[in-house]
Design an enzyme around this catalytic site. Structure first.
Site, PDB file in Angstrom:
ATOM      1  N   CYS A  53      37.845  39.327 -42.196  1.00 30.58           N
ATOM      2  CA  CYS A  53      38.948  40.249 -41.924  1.00 30.58           C
ATOM      3  C   CYS A  53      38.462  41.705 -41.942  1.00 30.58           C
ATOM      4  O   CYS A  53      37.761  42.127 -42.874  1.00 30.58           O
ATOM      5  CB  CYS A  53      40.062  40.065 -42.947  1.00 30.58           C
ATOM      6  SG  CYS A  53      41.522  41.100 -42.623  1.00 30.58           S
ATOM      7  N   CYS A  80      47.537  36.765 -42.987  1.00 32.97           N
ATOM      8  CA  CYS A  80      47.290  38.138 -42.535  1.00 32.97           C
ATOM      9  C   CYS A  80      47.615  38.254 -41.042  1.00 32.97           C
ATOM     10  O   CYS A  80      47.216  37.416 -40.238  1.00 32.97           O
ATOM     11  CB  CYS A  80      45.825  38.493 -42.777  1.00 32.97           C
ATOM     12  SG  CYS A  80      45.328  40.108 -42.139  1.00 32.97           S
TER      13      CYS A  80
END
Length: 509
Positions: A53, A80
């Site tokens: 990420c 996310c």
């Protein structure tokens, strides 16, 4: 606020412990190689992410690691929106593992829980539902229902963002029992309604053909698509499958009906176009396409290991990211392998093409602009065929019938529910099935990345040309260096006997 990590986690994941440190180092470096192997949950935000990420790295004291997205979701975290952890390729661990947990994950991804419930899944694996639940929770932090729910959410998100299906059809295709369950799950996992998720996708849906479902299947790089499609094209059975340009098409035999797929390279993913008689077969179709193309493999780990052998290193450098072609149907591959015993690839294709033309059911004649294909004949059909329908030596006909009967009566499970060792034993007990056939099927049909038929004449010829031992015993000794990826080494050796594939010009794609 999300709960703390479950006490049943099988590996330590807290600061100061070795497993935590390794995983946190992967997160700090945003290492894509770990995407799909675990997820990173952040207590302060209530979000879980991929290791790669791009968001700011959280402080160690706020981090918990989970083996699966399902475990993170069960602990109260949501996915996310930036890195989309649910869209990561699957864990390559399931390629190497043949235990009950690995088999359970593969069957859940095929939609077995949605079709047959937890009891049906447990029955396929030979366990009681309670014992299976305990195994999965101990290993993955989530039971079969939670894993199935996470898989449905992942499938739904792919359909919402990359296709143009109505949301009611998305819920149906992803395996949800009701629109309310669909909406509640999407909102809980992604923090958005399905409508909001589609609006925030940030990309136009794939252009869909009439009646088709379009998806982009993620993979790890490098990915040797030209080599993979060339392998499939050389063995394509007329009427069942074909390669047109750089796209591979074939008929599918699915739990609730027939279907077809069309697969092509799409940059960092594989474009998957599906036509299904029953939309509820979507999960099974996607899982089989992923298995066929070996999309959850870790090519860097494979190439690094094989590259330690100086002879194989040259082959790996020439074709990095070579995959182990799998199958969409273990029974079909077994029949094809038996038919191909001691005959050329072209000869086997001819026999199989006639078998499909005479006894395979048409698939998708009503789809405009899409060539009609036929499905592979069911095991009951092949077992009942007369001798004149099988132009092969009598011993091979007997082997084919014995194989088809064993699959038809449930004695032999070639689609992931049984242990590899037991499947090998049951195959060897059938007339006309020897070690070469078993190892070939173990690699391509059972997904064993370490299976290698060292007595294969093609492997021995390639070994001789490359200066490796060409006798079975000598080749087996040398192949021990390539473990646990010997099946991939075999693919490199076979390919060395053939002309290298030429990439399709851009204007022909």
């Amino acid at each position: 606020m999300p709960t703390s990590a479950p006490t049943h986690e099988p590996v330590p994941t807290r600061p100061g412990e070795r497993a935590f440190d390794r995983r946190y180092a992967a997160v700090r470096s945003r290492d894509r190689r770990f995407d799909g192997r675990f997820v990173t949950a952040v207590r302060s935000t209530g979000i879980y992410c991929r290791p790669s990420c791009p968001a700011r790295t959280p402080l160690p004291r706020n981090v918990m690691f989970y083996a699966t997205a399902a475990a993170a979701q069960e602990a109260g975290y949501r996915a996310c929106r930036r890195c989309r952890p649910e869209a990561a390729p699957g864990s390559p661990d399931w390629d190497a593992r043949a235990d009950a947990v690995g088999r359970a994950v593969r069957l859940i991804e095929e939609g077995v829980v949605d079709r047959d419930g937890v009891a049906g899944l447990a029955g396929r694996l030979g366990y009681s539902p309670r014992h299976l639940h305990r195994l999965l929770v101990d290993e993955l932090g989530a039971g079969p229902l939670a894993l199935a729910r996470a898989h449905r959410a992942r499938t739904a998100a792919l359909l919402i963002e990359s296709g143009d299906l109505r949301l009611t059809d998305v819920a149906f295709a992803a395996g949800f029992g009701s629109l309310r369950q669909f909406n509640d799950t999407i909102r809980r996992v992604f923090g958005r309604t399905p409508t909001e998720l589609r609006g925030e996708a940030g990309r136009r849906p794939l252009p869909a053909a009439a009646g088709a479902v379009e998806l982009r299947l993620r993979r790890r790089e490098p990915f040797a698509w030209p080599a993979l499609v060339a392998f499939l094209e050389r063995r394509a059975v007329p009427g069942l499958e074909e390669v047109v340009g750089a796209s591979y098409r074939r008929a599918l035999r699915l739990p609730r009906g027939a279907g077809r797929c069309e697969l092509s390279d799409d940059g960092d993913a594989v474009r998957c176009r599906l036509w299904l008689e029953d939309l509820r077969d979507l999960a099974a179709a996607v899982a089989r396409c992923r298995r066929l193309l070996d999309l959850d493999a870790d090519p860097l780990a494979v190439d690094d290991r094989l590259g330690e052998d100086p002879v194989l290193a040259r082959l790996v450098d020439a074709t990095p990211g070579r995959r182990l072609p799998g199958t969409v149907d273990g029974y079909e591959l077994a029949v094809r392998t038996v038919v191909g015993q001691q005959v050329s690839v072209a000869g086997a294709r001819t026999i199989l093409g006639r078998l499909v033309a005479a006894h395979g059911a048409p698939v998708g004649d009503d789809a405009p602009g899409v060539p009609a294909l036929r499905g592979f004949p069911a095991p009951e059909v092949v077992a009942a065929l007369p001798d004149e329908a099988l132009p092969m030596p009598r011993r091979r006909v007997a082997a084919l019938r014995g194989l088809a009967r064993a699959v038809a009566d449930g004695t032999l499970d070639l689609d992931g529910g049984d242990e590899r060792g037991r499947v090998r034993e049951r195959l060897l007990a059938l007339p006309g099935i020897g070690p070469w056939t078993v190892e070939y099927l173990a690699a391509r049909g059972l997904g064993d990345p370490d299976a290698i038929p060292v007595t294969d004449l093609g492997l021995r010829a390639a070994a001789r040309d490359l200066g490796l031992p060409e006798d079975g015993a000598g080749l087996a000794i040398r192949a021990a260096r390539w473990a646990p990826w010997r099946a991939y080494a075999a693919q490199h050796l076979w390919a060395s006997l053939e002309p290298r594939p030429v990439p399709t010009p851009e204007h022909q794609r």
